[in-house]
Scaffold this motif. Structure first.
Motif, PDB file in Angstrom:
ATOM      1  N   ILE A  57       0.862  -1.188   0.000  1.00  0.00           N
ATOM      2  CA  ILE A  57       0.000   0.000   0.000  1.00  0.00           C
ATOM      3  C   ILE A  57       0.893   1.231   0.000  1.00  0.00           C
ATOM      4  CG2 ILE A  57      -2.014   1.113   1.017  1.00  0.00           C
ATOM      5  CD1 ILE A  57      -2.416  -1.386   2.755  1.00  0.00           C
ATOM      6  N   GLY A  58       0.609   2.154  -0.921  1.00  0.00           N
ATOM      7  CA  GLY A  58       1.441   3.358  -0.979  1.00  0.00           C
ATOM      8  C   GLY A  58       0.825   4.445  -1.828  1.00  0.00           C
ATOM      9  N   CYS A  59       1.588   5.504  -2.023  1.00  0.00           N
ATOM     10  CA  CYS A  59       1.131   6.686  -2.772  1.00  0.00           C
ATOM     11  C   CYS A  59       2.176   7.095  -3.801  1.00  0.00           C
ATOM     12  CB  CYS A  59       0.906   7.870  -1.830  1.00  0.00           C
ATOM     13  SG  CYS A  59      -0.291   7.594  -0.512  1.00  0.00           S
ATOM     14  N   ILE A  60       1.710   7.415  -5.000  1.00  0.00           N
ATOM     15  CA  ILE A  60       2.560   7.981  -6.047  1.00  0.00           C
ATOM     16  C   ILE A  60       2.202   9.461  -6.187  1.00  0.00           C
ATOM     17  CG2 ILE A  60       3.220   7.920  -8.479  1.00  0.00           C
ATOM     18  CD1 ILE A  60       2.350   4.981  -8.523  1.00  0.00           C
ATOM     19  N   PHE A  61       3.209  10.302  -6.082  1.00  0.00           N
ATOM     20  CA  PHE A  61       2.999  11.755  -6.158  1.00  0.00           C
ATOM     21  C   PHE A  61       3.690  12.321  -7.386  1.00  0.00           C
ATOM     22  CE2 PHE A  61       3.224  10.437  -1.724  1.00  0.00           C
ATOM     23  CZ  PHE A  61       2.059  10.979  -1.186  1.00  0.00           C
ATOM     24  N   GLN A  62       3.036  13.278  -8.030  1.00  0.00           N
ATOM     25  CA  GLN A  62       3.661  14.059  -9.099  1.00  0.00           C
ATOM     26  C   GLN A  62       3.442  15.541  -8.807  1.00  0.00           C
ATOM     27  OE1 GLN A  62       3.061  12.439 -13.277  1.00  0.00           O
ATOM     28  NE2 GLN A  62       1.478  11.283 -12.208  1.00  0.00           N
ATOM     29  N   GLY A  63       4.473  16.330  -9.042  1.00  0.00           N
ATOM     30  CA  GLY A  63       4.366  17.764  -8.780  1.00  0.00           C
ATOM     31  C   GLY A  63       5.642  18.469  -9.185  1.00  0.00           C
ATOM     32  N   ARG A  64       5.978  19.521  -8.424  1.00  0.00           N
ATOM     33  CA  ARG A  64       7.160  20.296  -8.764  1.00  0.00           C
ATOM     34  C   ARG A  64       7.956  20.619  -7.509  1.00  0.00           C
ATOM     35  NH1 ARG A  64       6.969  21.591 -13.985  1.00  0.00           N
ATOM     36  NH2 ARG A  64       8.667  23.092 -13.904  1.00  0.00           N
ATOM     37  N   LYS A  65       9.275  20.658  -7.679  1.00  0.00           N
ATOM     38  CA  LYS A  65      10.196  21.051  -6.617  1.00  0.00           C
ATOM     39  C   LYS A  65      11.272  21.945  -7.239  1.00  0.00           C
ATOM     40  CE  LYS A  65      12.250  20.808  -2.509  1.00  0.00           C
ATOM     41  NZ  LYS A  65      11.683  21.443  -1.305  1.00  0.00           N
TER      42      LYS A  65
END
Length: 399
Positions: free
Chosen positions: A307-315
């Motif tokens: 069980i987990g989370c995939i994140f997309q965004g900006r840094k």
């Protein structure tokens, strides 16, 4: 350090009690209460030797006054609610009346309406703030750890998170033709409801299990995943900055879905009561009675969860991806606490949330979801107490 009243005596409760007793410096005394006291006694009888003092009691969690009386008798510092989601509000009312902190693992759900919403519990925000007590909502895995993962990603790896995909995979095999890994009624209501996900500021609704993909999970391989609605989407869409899309995915085998489809077609998953031999009974209640008790699956379940989370965004102005997940082994969980991994992954975070509240680390008057607190101490505790996490900055993405 403190006293905990634990309400509920199912598989998750068994894990919570075992894990609390592994931390007697925090949980000095426990009262385990349920409608059926014998179930509480059986959990206590299964405990290894512990310095935590553990007693049991009988309580009807549908009856606020009974919960109030028990709280006044035992005088806990926190109430850990691992009963049914239908009972959240009566237990919250009892905590308000007695001035005691509250924690649960699943949001309130009206018995007669299959809706997973926080609005009923969020309505208690001012009351809890005024009473000077804390309510921590959804301190299980999903919801729970998935919210902590999101807060952790936001704090450490992103200036803004645009998309979150929550992936819940169970590659366990219990050998039954059809069984559910947690309360059958809650489980089936969840799966047969319409799917829903958050996109560009509004909710998009889908038919139940309409959207399917295949994902290659670390350590358990390729699995069919289906888009569902799950309650943490509601709170994360409000609490994670800059979010444009958030979805929840769960794995189901074709065999499981075939059985579920047949049961649905003949009306066995309905929550509408029918008359049978002069009595009113909801078909899903009868189905629950004939299916294997989820608590009985532990000794026969093999395999792992992921069980987990995939994140997309900006840094720092650049695109960023991040995947954080936990892998839990059913057989290892059973060896440690006598429950399979589904109960283990919910029970450990409930203990951690309660521990952080008792220690004063997560404590402020009001009603909160887990992602509203500092994730770091929770993430550290996951590694220490049986749910270590893994991370990747180049995960396979879902389109």
């Amino acid at each position: 350090m403190g006293k905990a009243l634990i309400i509920g005596a199912g598989g998750v409760s068994n894990v919570v009690v075992h894990k609390c007793c592994q931390n007697p410096d925090v949980f000095e005394e426990i009262c385990l209460a349920s409608r059926t006291k014998a179930k509480c006694d059986a959990i206590v009888a299964s405990l290894p030797e512990t310095k935590t003092k553990v007693t049991t009691a009988q309580v009807d969690a549908d009856n606020t006054q009974e919960v109030v009386d028990l709280i006044r008798s035992f005088q806990p510092d926190i109430v850990i609610n691992v009963a049914l989601p239908y009972q959240d509000l009566t237990i919250m009312d009892a905590c308000l009346e007695t001035g005691v902190d509250y924690l649960d693992t699943a949001n309130y759900e009206p018995p007669d309406v299959p809706k997973f919403e926080y609005k009923w519990q969020w309505a208690y925000r001012e009351k809890f703030k005024k009473a000077g007590i804390t309510a921590l909502l959804g301190s299980g895995f999903d919801p729970g750890v998935t919210g902590v993962f999101s807060a952790y990603a936001q704090k450490h790896y992103f200036d803004e998170i645009h998309t979150i995909d929550i992936l819940d995979a169970n590659a366990g095999d219990h050998g039954y033709s059809f069984a559910t890994n947690f309360n059958p009624e809650i489980n089936i209501r969840e799966i047969t409801a319409n799917g829903r996900y958050f996109k560009d500021g509004h909710w998009v609704e889908t038919e139940p299990l309409e959207i399917k993909k295949v994902y290659d999970f670390p350590q358990i391989g390729e699995k069919d995943i289906y888009l569902l609605y799950h309650e943490e989407l509601e709170s994360l869409s409000q609490n994670i900055k800059g979010i444009k899309q958030i979805r929840f995915w769960m794995t189901f085998s074709q065999k499981y879905l075939t059985h579920l489809n047949v049961l649905q077609n003949v009306g066995m998953t309905s929550i509408e009561p029918i008359e049978f031999e002069g009595k009113q009974i909801a078909p899903i209640h009868f189905l629950k009675a004939v299916l294997p008790d989820p608590a009985s699956l532990g000794p026969r379940t093999k395999g792992k969860t992921n069980i987990g989370c995939i994140f997309q965004g900006r840094k720092d102005g650049k695109p960023q991806t991040y995947y954080v997940y936990n892998i839990c082994d059913h057989e290892e969980a059973y060896r440690e606490v006598g429950s399979q991994a589904i109960s283990y992954t919910t029970g450990v975070p409930a203990m951690i949330g309660a521990m952080l509240m008792l220690q004063g680390t997560w404590k402020k008057p009001g009603v909160y979801n887990v992602e509203e607190f500092d994730p770091d101490p929770f993430m550290d505790a996951l590694n220490k107490h049986g749910l270590p996490w893994h991370e990747s900055f180049e995960p396979t993405l879902l389109d």
